[in-house]
Write an enzyme that holds these catalytic residues in place. Structure first.
Site, PDB file in Angstrom:
ATOM      1  N   HIS A 140     -12.553  38.813  38.361  1.00 13.04           N
ATOM      2  CA  HIS A 140     -12.725  39.468  37.072  1.00 13.04           C
ATOM      3  C   HIS A 140     -12.174  38.617  35.929  1.00 13.04           C
ATOM      4  O   HIS A 140     -12.541  38.821  34.767  1.00 13.04           O
ATOM      5  CB  HIS A 140     -12.032  40.833  37.108  1.00 13.04           C
ATOM      6  CG  HIS A 140     -12.688  41.863  36.243  1.00 13.04           C
ATOM      7  ND1 HIS A 140     -13.083  41.608  34.952  1.00 13.04           N
ATOM      8  CD2 HIS A 140     -13.043  43.144  36.480  1.00 13.04           C
ATOM      9  CE1 HIS A 140     -13.626  42.692  34.428  1.00 13.04           C
ATOM     10  NE2 HIS A 140     -13.625  43.639  35.337  1.00 13.04           N
ATOM     11  N   SER A 141     -11.338  37.642  36.244  1.00 14.22           N
ATOM     12  CA  SER A 141     -10.839  36.773  35.172  1.00 14.22           C
ATOM     13  C   SER A 141     -11.910  35.776  34.720  1.00 14.22           C
ATOM     14  O   SER A 141     -11.773  35.153  33.679  1.00 14.22           O
ATOM     15  CB  SER A 141      -9.582  36.017  35.624  1.00 14.22           C
ATOM     16  OG  SER A 141      -9.881  35.175  36.706  1.00 14.22           O
TER      17      SER A 141
END
Lengths: 478, 478
Positions: A140-141
């Site tokens: 998700h980063s």
């Protein structure tokens, strides 16, 4: 020293631990072309690994040390090994969808090693019916779930004869291609109003929305104060109290994944007969299925469950979270009506709650809308902050999102895509995530849960199917 | 706060990084019983996961934090999830041994996550010929390679009808079972003198030998000074200069595994005709294969390559590294004769070097013997220390070890084991490891290398086969 991570990306690394891996995923099902030989999948893997020019996103890994003063920075992986990231898997016998879902659950329950670029792509063969599958995993980063789904879609073709399409990790000749709105955004017609409440936002807009949560991670800003006030106070659009259920417990790192799809036409017909949207019908399906599921476990609360549902809405004046088209992203807290025994009553309750929530969202100040946005898109970052503010539990029981996909058939190297199902991120206190995506006349449901906190997750699929029939009967079209 | 790791175990954690995962592995091949149904492997996996009482070794993970003052401690995994550790895998088509070796290479090239217990066991189906395989992986901080092989062997049965054997991770009713000497230790007869030079030592003796290296990791003791002097000085038994080859470069974390076996009788016949041991023949096979391999790559040095070969020897007075039987473990630096064109000359060179090395080992002081032991068994720990002492490169080019296995057929849940191949640990400067193990009349070779540093590793298998034929011709038995 590499490029520093933006605060949101860093927040996802800080929020991650063994029990909450912060990656999103997608399962895609394909029918190989009629002329596919025995080497078809092996050739695909070879070609996928032969990509020479990769986008920087897929070559960098996060790094922090004394020399970076403890800050996360992106650093190119000097020993990047594409064989580690592009994998050729197979299913054990009997090669049913069950074995495929087991594999997805296992892969989704394993953290990405931070010492390498944060993605994997698995080409899976061994389904008894001859289909093949891909399981994609991205941290998700790097990308949020919607942007990840878009990226995967961007490499699909409308032409069954197209070959040599660049893979998701290839550097694009046409910059911004993955940000190009998908076909279904432009041609909402066939789906009618069904998709109008859904999160259809270009990736860059999501990025700026997420940046708000990133700031919040740094300090208790007005955003968090707004959220905090809202959660305590029934008068704000953000304010809800939810019953504590077995879905709202501390989770472990084990994952179970369940997926299935239903013809959009059946959902549309229910909507037409009841004056509701496809999104309302999706939520009512979840409501009925959760009611049956919790009843079987003797765990149905008297009060209704609340779902956090990300939505997009027209908002010309919305600042940060808007793109040129004037869309903004927010989240509506939808009372699912799980306390009601009648399917039609549940559907009506969902519709009313959704309308009410969207009205409230439309009348919110920009700051409030942004707060909703942050809460909706980055609960992993925002929820711990709410706890710091003394809010004991999340203002909702689960997250249900609905990301539109292509509305006609797509192909990958001559293989027809026959299904697409998102895998998302369970959180402490939010052990189940339901993410839906439409594709080629069907609505695919992806249920991602903590295997220990949410027992017998697969049963929800049967209950969802029961609920479609119950809704058809309730609105008089069965 | 949990139990502290002993210094050796901690040293392996400190030595580990992304390029040098510190786990050992084993590939075992099985023929399922004739009455095995389609659910045979799935049932095995279910039973393996149903183990209720696990040995503590398999439930603990290393942990360090401010509260442990930065020291590694063992901590029970509060969320132990056996589905993460016991896995059901399958091979992609066409399901040849090649696909199996690719899978092993990939699994062996992935680090174990320190947040979970440090082991995995994969049951692999999908070989086109109907066989199944297991790949086992254990961190060196739990068990060294020899003890790991013994542990795996301890759960095999001599009875094809035996069912319900405890799995390697089950807590044993009979304490110390895994330390019990294997059958082949007691019945060395059939193999003649072939195995007399090999490392056949109970696990607890290895453990105390390794503890020496652990001390060395803490400070530059007399051990390291002894090694250091030895490496600089041709007069000591430890002293060798080796040419720098492509095997002696910095490695990456990517692994390639190659494995094959040859009938012991063929190796024994070569030994009989030439007055050499099976171990000499194994080393001569490696020598000839490496000569061909390096010649093809235009990288054969003028000087011979040197192999570090762990051996055991009788030594009543050996203190720490001895067990009741009086065996001690050491390492001999064997000049492989890769500079010689004639196979018979290479075999003679290996035999002479081995005899010379063993004589030297026998005449060493206890401290020197311990130093050899440490060097042999824990190069990952000792080599960096040698570098600290200004020794620029390792005193050998590769590690070749030979761990005896069972000399008659073994069974696992009615499945006949038809092959067993160890996977070991390449190191910076030692990019290739060859570990052999005998089983049921065959000698299995497991070649583990850095995929990038050692190109076309698989070709070594063909060259090993060529060398058996060349040796047979050279000693006049073909």
């Amino acid at each position: 020293m590499g490029a520093p991570l933006d605060p949101t990306a860093a927040a996802f690394l800080f929020a991650e631990n063994r029990n909450m891996p912060m990656h999103v995923g997608a399962l895609q099902l394909f029918e190989p072309p009629a002329d596919a030989g025995p080497e078809y999948t092996a050739d695909l893997v070879r070609r996928a690994r032969a990509t020479e020019d990769l986008a920087p996103l897929f070559l960098q890994h996060p790094h922090r040390s004394l020399t970076t003063a403890g800050q996360w920075t992106w650093r190119p992986d000097a020993q990047f090994d594409i064989e580690h990231h592009v994998r050729h898997d197979a299913l054990p016998r009997p090669g049913r969808v069950r074995e495929l879902l087991d594999l997805c659950g296992r892969l989704h329950g394993t953290r990405l090693a931070l010492e390498r670029p944060l993605w994997e792509w698995h080409l899976v063969e061994g389904l008894a019916d001859g289909r093949m599958a891909t399981y994609s995993k991205m941290h998700h980063s790097l990308l949020d779930g919607v942007a990840a789904m878009r990226l995967l879609q961007s490499v699909l073709s409308e032409d069954p004869d197209e070959r040599g399409t660049p893979l998701p990790w290839a550097r694009r000749d046409r910059p911004g291609r993955s940000d190009r709105p998908g076909r279904s955004d432009d041609t909402d017609g066939p789906h009618g109003s069904g998709h109008s409440g859904l999160a259809v936002v270009p990736a860059h807009a999501l990025r700026s929305a997420l940046a708000v949560a990133g700031e919040a991670a740094g300090m208790p800003t007005s955003l968090v104060r707004t959220l905090s006030r809202g959660v305590r106070n029934q008068t704000s659009a953000v304010s809800f109290y939810s019953p504590r259920t077995l879905l709202n417990r501390t989770i472990t790192g084990s994952r179970r994944f369940a997926a299935q799809d239903w013809p959009l036409e059946r959902l549309r017909a229910i909507g037409r007969a009841s004056g509701t949207t496809i999104n309302d019908v999706v939520l009512a399906m979840c409501s009925g299925a959760l009611r049956t599921y919790l009843t079987e476990l003797h765990a149905l609360p008297d009060q209704t469950l609340t779902a956090m549902v990300p939505v997009s809405f027209r908002r010309a004046e919305a600042g940060t979270a808007s793109d040129a088209g004037g869309n903004a992203v927010g989240a509506v807290m939808v009372r699912l009506g799980t306390d009601l025994g009648d399917p039609a009553a549940r559907l009506a309750a969902v519709r009313d709650s959704m309308l009410e929530g969207k009205d409230a969202l439309g009348s919110m100040s920009n700051a409030q809308a942004l707060a909703m946005t942050a809460l909706g898109l980055a609960p992993a970052v925002v929820l711990p902050l709410l706890r710091l503010q003394g809010v004991a539990r999340p203002p909702f029981n689960l997250i249900i999102s609905n990301v539109p996909g292509p509305d006609s058939t797509r192909w990958f190297e001559g293989a027809r895509m026959v299904g697409m199902y998102p895998l998302s991120i369970p959180l402490h206190g939010i052990a189940l995530n339901i993410t839906c995506t439409s594709y080629d006349g069907r609505m695919g449901f992806g249920l991602t849960g903590c295997r220990r906190t949410v027992p017998r997750l697969q049963r929800l699929l049967g209950f969802l199917d029961d609920e479609v029939r119950a809704l058809e009967a309730a609105v008089g079209i069965s």
